[in-house]
Design an enzyme around this catalytic site. Structure first.
Site, short mmCIF file in Angstrom:
data_model
loop_
_atom_site.label_atom_id
_atom_site.label_comp_id
_atom_site.label_asym_id
_atom_site.label_seq_id
_atom_site.Cartn_x
_atom_site.Cartn_y
_atom_site.Cartn_z
N LYS A 86 -10.05 70.20 149.10
CA LYS A 86 -9.49 69.71 149.98
C LYS A 86 -9.27 68.00 150.15
CE LYS A 86 -7.97 70.33 153.69
NZ LYS A 86 -7.05 69.94 153.65
N LYS A 110 -15.98 61.26 151.24
CA LYS A 110 -15.65 62.00 152.16
C LYS A 110 -15.86 62.39 153.29
CE LYS A 110 -10.94 59.91 153.14
NZ LYS A 110 -9.32 59.92 153.07
N LYS A 122 -6.77 65.96 145.40
CA LYS A 122 -5.43 65.09 146.12
C LYS A 122 -4.77 65.88 144.72
CE LYS A 122 -4.42 62.21 148.77
NZ LYS A 122 -5.60 61.58 150.83
N THR A 206 -6.04 61.08 162.31
CA THR A 206 -6.43 60.05 160.88
C THR A 206 -6.14 59.08 161.90
OG1 THR A 206 -5.85 61.51 159.47
CG2 THR A 206 -5.99 59.28 159.44
N ASN A 237 2.65 57.78 160.10
CA ASN A 237 0.70 58.77 160.88
C ASN A 237 0.10 57.96 161.69
OD1 ASN A 237 -1.14 60.93 161.23
ND2 ASN A 237 0.71 62.04 160.76
N SER A 374 -8.06 68.85 159.62
CA SER A 374 -8.10 69.39 159.15
C SER A 374 -9.39 70.71 158.70
CB SER A 374 -7.99 68.78 157.56
OG SER A 374 -6.02 68.92 156.94
P1 NAD Z 1 2.92 57.78 156.12
O1 NAD Z 1 3.60 58.05 155.42
O2 NAD Z 1 2.96 58.30 157.45
O3 NAD Z 1 3.28 56.03 156.52
C1 NAD Z 1 2.98 55.22 155.81
C2 NAD Z 1 3.30 53.64 156.17
O4 NAD Z 1 2.92 52.92 155.25
C3 NAD Z 1 4.90 53.82 156.51
O5 NAD Z 1 5.26 53.42 157.61
C4 NAD Z 1 5.69 52.65 155.42
O6 NAD Z 1 6.02 52.31 155.68
C5 NAD Z 1 4.09 52.03 154.94
N1 NAD Z 1 4.00 51.52 153.79
C6 NAD Z 1 4.65 51.59 152.43
N2 NAD Z 1 4.47 50.71 151.93
C7 NAD Z 1 4.11 50.08 152.52
C8 NAD Z 1 3.92 48.96 152.19
N3 NAD Z 1 4.17 48.13 150.89
N4 NAD Z 1 3.49 47.76 152.76
C9 NAD Z 1 3.39 48.10 154.20
N5 NAD Z 1 3.93 49.02 154.52
C10 NAD Z 1 4.10 49.80 153.45
O7 NAD Z 1 1.51 58.10 155.09
P2 NAD Z 1 0.13 57.71 156.60
O8 NAD Z 1 -0.22 59.35 156.49
O9 NAD Z 1 -0.18 57.17 158.02
O10 NAD Z 1 -0.97 57.26 155.94
C11 NAD Z 1 -1.53 55.91 155.44
C12 NAD Z 1 -2.23 55.84 154.21
O11 NAD Z 1 -3.43 56.48 155.02
C13 NAD Z 1 -2.34 55.88 153.18
O12 NAD Z 1 -3.52 55.43 152.71
C14 NAD Z 1 -2.50 57.75 153.04
O13 NAD Z 1 -3.72 58.22 152.02
C15 NAD Z 1 -3.76 57.31 154.42
N6 NAD Z 1 -4.37 58.70 154.70
C16 NAD Z 1 -3.39 59.26 156.06
C17 NAD Z 1 -4.28 60.18 156.29
C18 NAD Z 1 -3.42 61.60 157.05
O14 NAD Z 1 -3.95 61.81 157.68
N7 NAD Z 1 -1.99 61.30 157.08
C19 NAD Z 1 -5.40 60.97 156.10
C20 NAD Z 1 -6.76 59.96 155.38
C21 NAD Z 1 -6.17 58.75 154.45
#
Ligand code: NAD
Length: 447
Positions: A86, A110, A122, A206, A237, A374
């Protein structure tokens, strides 16, 4: 392509360079640290240091101008002892195999931390999706699924969204997979649009999971939300939802940022307005909106580096990995860090945080709300029976609170940091599963 023990110098988005350890090597260091507090056979530990399967593909895509571009992509299935793989799919220009292996490893930990019947996987594609048209993005997403279709499945490996992928992309991928296997298969992927079998509550899960962790800490520390200043790095997100939920409870969100920089307002930002402006203009702006009318409010522009070093009570990295490193950790003063992003802290920087008594709610717990919902989506798809949003949120809250306290107990019992406690907690669950199939102590004893 395999990870080396070396330290790489990677160019960052802001064109500076920084010493960043190989992500997978750095990630598995945590296993050794947690081993002494977990009741697990060394063979089980050794198994976890090697991903079970690594798939590398190239995806040809016909671009709108008629030319052909070929994109590299990966799917790493780290471990499936406790259930199907997953984990999310990331579209980013800096995707690389070591990163995807590390992210898959974190997924194994996790899913075990929150007790879900899944392993860890992944995927990622090296692409800047902002440069593609919608049609090109759809062709790439369908093409990637065609390449990995033989290796995934509802009982094999179940992808989901991650950085720069979203529910529409998950919908295209589910549709493509269903065409390939000639049957509708919603349980092949999670994070889908609701009408295509997505779960209510997945979009904010999340951020919500991290919020539920902080609420448990709030009770433990007798916080008054209005006294707590929070900075959130990354306003996608995950970052937006945790900021929104905390703001609604009265927390003062003093700073947020995205890839183009951040804003700081000492008295707190109006988070719903900032979200509205981001949706409309794709930028974080300090605004106050009344309906569709937004006014700029006074705030300071800050860089992502400055945001991490703000004097706040809670720092939430919610963007990408390797943000808190040995270069900046001495300037990170927040006493509590909630790792919503995966791997935002390098292991050496983490040691420095432990030394200065920073409480880090680690990624494998803090952002586990996404994979938990999920899992709910997968269960609902398989059952063909769908739950209301309150039921989803309630079940999520129960799991996050239960595992937060279980990990807190391990931390108190051994007087260790919360990350090591979370890994020990995960290792116990994974170890039991691996050991129940026998280890050397069973096989070398023929009595
Ligand atoms: P996303 O694409 O929705 O958002 C990413 C955000 O980070 C955007 O606002 C982008 O502008 C910003 N960003 C990118 N590069 C950056 C930088 N160098 N400095 C500051 N901001 C920056 O992605 P997301 O889904 O919100 O994921 C964000 C983190 O959360 C990731 O590490 C992801 O692995 C983790 N995560 C997400 C989920 C999920 O369900 N979406 C679940 C577990 C973990």
């Amino acid at each position: 392509m395999t990870s080396s023990k070396s330290t790489k110098v990677r160019k960052k988005d802001d064109n500076t360079t920084d010493s960043i350890p190989d992500l997978f090597d750095d990630a598995i260091k945590r296993l050794d640290e947690a081993f002494e507090y977990a009741n697990i056979h060394p063979e089980a530990l050794e198994r976890l240091k090697h991903p079970k399967r690594t798939i590398q593909v190239s995806v040809p895509v016909r671009m709108d101008d008629g030319t052909l571009r070929v994109f590299e992509g990966y799917r790493v299935q780290h471990d499936d002892t406790r259930g199907p793989g997953k984990g999310g799919l990331r579209y980013h220009p800096q995707v690389n195999l070591s990163e995807v292996k590390a992210l898959a490893f974190w997924m194994t930990c996790k899913t075990a931390v929150v007790g879900l019947p899944f392993g860890g996987a992944k995927g990622g594609v090296i692409v800047n999706p902002k440069e593609l048209s919608h049609l090109e993005l759809e062709r790439l997403s369908r093409g990637f699924i065609k390449e990995i279709a033989d290796f995934i499945g509802p009982e094999v490996d179940v992808p989901a969204p991650d950085v720069y992928t979203n529910s529409m992309i998950m919908g295209w991928m589910m549709d493509e997979y269903s065409d390939i296997v000639r049957r509708r298969t919603p349980a092949i992927i999670t994070g889908k649009p609701i009408p295509l079998g997505g779960s209510l509550g997945r979009a904010d899960a999340t951020g919500r999971g991290a919020y539920y962790c902080l609420k448990e800490l709030e009770h433990k520390r007798h916080w008054k939300p209005q006294d707590i200043r929070v900075a959130v790095q990354g306003f996608g997100n995950a970052g937006q939802h945790v900021a929104r939920l905390l703001h609604a409870d009265g927390y003062k969100i003093v700073a947020v940022s995205d890839s183009s920089g951040g804003i700081y307002k000492e008295t707190g930002l109006d988070v719903p307005s900032v979200i509205y402006a981001k949706e409309q203009t794709r930028q974080v702006k300090a605004v106050y909106c009344d309906g569709a009318i937004c006014e700029m409010v006074e705030a300071k522009n800050i860089t992502n580096e400055e945001l991490l070093e703000l004097d706040v009570d809670v720092l939430i990295p919610a963007a990408l990995e390797n943000q808190i490193t040995t270069d900046n950790v001495k300037n990170v003063v927040a006493p509590v860090i909630v790792e919503v992003a995966n791997g935002p802290t390098t292991s050496d920087a983490d040691k420095a945080l432990v030394n200065k008594d920073t409480l880090v709610i680690p990624d494998i717990l803090a952002n586990a709300g996404g994979v938990t919902v999920s899992y709910f989506e997968w269960v609902q798809n398989k059952a063909g029976y769908y739950w209301g949003v309150d039921e989803v949120n309630h079940k999520l809250q129960e799991i996050m609170a239960r595992e937060f306290h279980a990990i807190y107990e391990v931390m108190d019992e051994h007087d260790i940091d919360m990350r090591t406690a979370a890994y020990a907690h995960a290792l116990n669950r994974i170890g039991q599963a691996i050991e129940s199939q026998g280890t050397s102590s069973y096989f070398s004893n023929n009595d």
